[in-house]
Design a protein around this motif. Structure first.
Motif, short mmCIF file in Angstrom:
data_model
loop_
_atom_site.label_atom_id
_atom_site.label_comp_id
_atom_site.label_asym_id
_atom_site.label_seq_id
_atom_site.Cartn_x
_atom_site.Cartn_y
_atom_site.Cartn_z
N GLU A 189 8.56 16.11 62.13
CA GLU A 189 7.79 17.35 62.16
C GLU A 189 8.03 18.11 63.46
O GLU A 189 8.18 19.34 63.46
CB GLU A 189 6.30 17.05 61.97
CG GLU A 189 5.97 16.54 60.57
CD GLU A 189 4.48 16.52 60.27
OE1 GLU A 189 4.12 16.66 59.08
OE2 GLU A 189 3.69 16.35 61.21
N GLU A 234 9.95 17.85 53.26
CA GLU A 234 9.10 18.67 54.12
C GLU A 234 9.94 19.75 54.78
O GLU A 234 11.11 19.52 55.14
CB GLU A 234 8.45 17.78 55.18
CG GLU A 234 7.26 18.39 55.88
CD GLU A 234 6.59 17.42 56.85
OE1 GLU A 234 5.52 17.76 57.36
OE2 GLU A 234 7.16 16.33 57.10
N MET A 280 11.43 19.77 63.29
CA MET A 280 11.42 20.99 62.47
C MET A 280 10.80 22.15 63.22
O MET A 280 11.31 23.28 63.17
CB MET A 280 10.68 20.72 61.15
CG MET A 280 11.55 20.09 60.10
SD MET A 280 10.74 19.93 58.49
CE MET A 280 9.70 18.51 58.79
N LYS A 281 9.71 21.90 63.92
CA LYS A 281 9.07 22.97 64.69
C LYS A 281 9.99 23.50 65.78
O LYS A 281 9.96 24.69 66.10
CB LYS A 281 7.76 22.45 65.29
CG LYS A 281 6.67 22.17 64.26
CD LYS A 281 5.43 21.60 64.92
CE LYS A 281 4.35 21.29 63.90
NZ LYS A 281 3.13 20.71 64.52
N ARG A 290 9.66 23.93 57.04
CA ARG A 290 8.83 24.98 57.62
C ARG A 290 8.44 25.96 56.52
O ARG A 290 9.29 26.40 55.73
CB ARG A 290 9.58 25.71 58.74
CG ARG A 290 9.87 24.86 59.96
CD ARG A 290 10.49 25.67 61.10
NE ARG A 290 11.76 26.25 60.71
CZ ARG A 290 12.93 25.60 60.75
NH1 ARG A 290 12.97 24.35 61.15
NH2 ARG A 290 14.04 26.20 60.38
N LEU A 344 3.97 23.57 58.27
CA LEU A 344 4.89 22.78 57.47
C LEU A 344 4.32 22.55 56.07
O LEU A 344 3.11 22.50 55.89
CB LEU A 344 5.17 21.43 58.14
CG LEU A 344 5.76 21.50 59.55
CD1 LEU A 344 5.90 20.09 60.13
CD2 LEU A 344 7.10 22.22 59.56
#
Length: 301
Positions: A66, A211, A69-70, A213, A92
């Motif tokens: 996570e 998963e 991805m951010k 954004r 997300l």
């Protein structure tokens, strides 16, 4: 947008196989894209001598991805849906859900090992599996006078190696993982499949979740591989788990299936030292799904 999609995955053999399955689906849907796998070792992969509930719960398999991805280091992350925490990171979403593989748990024992022992030790760190192993001892291991569970962590091959070393009489694993690893035909082991309406799986078991954004190009591409049935089942199961405020600490199983246009749901929990079970049926509509989840949640509280 770039035609390169970077997908984050854990390094285990099963995680890589599952990520390749998702990547292949994306490439079939969008032949012009290229897929790059980015592997990470999560906290959950590093700490194997403690149950998950002692150092962070399900998020230990997800948080590094996570964050990546951010930061824009990866576009997608592939998870076993049962490993997802109840709350995803801000911004997300679950961009795609696979069809469900075999939802069952499997009792794995060594081929030819004696089955007439009075006291049985089962390897599993899952509170749900521990509850059900003891609750259904007679079905799991007929003839056993007593059964206890002992901590077992690590990837599938690590767990099987510990079984081979004689640390346990049997271990409980997910059928979908064994199938994806092509281990079900291994002549070294005996496999006993457990009825998912009795020995109820974890929420999301057998399903892969992607998963991304929210609103990203990668998330939009994932719409092409999203399974409607898989998403409906996962949505309901996660609704129930959220109602119960369930992480990996609680012995809760929840399993749903769509059959003949109806949603069937089974659940088990043990609040206040009392085992509760539910078996429900409802229509497959958004409104009915919420009502069914609420009914299931109340029945398991």
């Amino acid at each position: 947008m770039s035609n390169i999609i970077r997908i984050g995955t854990r390094k285990s053999a099963l995680a890589l196989i599952q990520t390749h399955l998702i990547a292949d689906g994306l490439k079939r849907a969008w032949p012009d894209i290229e897929v790059e796998l980015v592997t990470k070792e999560t906290l959950g992969d590093k700490i194997l001598d403690k149950p998950l509930q002692e150092f962070g719960g399900k998020g230990v398999f997800v948080s590094e991805f996570e964050q990546a991805m951010k930061e824009g280091a990866i576009d997608l992350a592939v998870h076993s849906a049962k490993d997802l925490p109840m709350e995803l990171g801000e911004g997300l979403v679950i961009a795609a859900v696979s069809g469900r593989g075999d939802p069952r748990d499997v009792l794995v024992t060594m081929k030819g090992s004696p089955k007439d022992r009075e006291h049985i030790v089962i390897g599993t760190s899952s509170p749900r599996r521990q509850l059900e192993a003891v609750e259904y001892r007679g079905q799991l291991w007929p003839g056993a006078a007593s059964l206890t569970c002992a901590t077992l962590r690590g990837n599938v091959h690590t767990r099987l190696r510990k079984l081979e070393e004689g640390l346990y009489d049997g271990i409980i694993l997910a059928a979908a993982g064994l199938e994806r690893l092509d281990l079900l035909g291994n002549p070294s082991y005996d496999f006993k499949y457990l009825d998912p309406t009795v020995f109820i799986p974890a929420g999301g078991q057998g399903i892969m979740a992607v998963e991304a954004r929210e609103g990203s190009d990668a998330a939009r591409l994932c719409q092409a591989i999203d399974s409607r049935e898989g998403r409906l089942c996962l949505t309901l199961e996660r609704m129930v788990l959220k109602l119960l405020d369930a992480g990996c600490h609680e012995p809760i199983g929840i399993y749903s299936n769509i059959m003949d246009g109806k949603m069937e749901v089974w659940g088990i929990s043990r609040p206040d030292r009392v085992t509760r079970r539910i078996s429900l049926e409802g229509a497959v509509t958004e409104k009915e799904l919420e009502a069914l989840a609420l009914q299931a949640g109340r029945g398991l509280m």
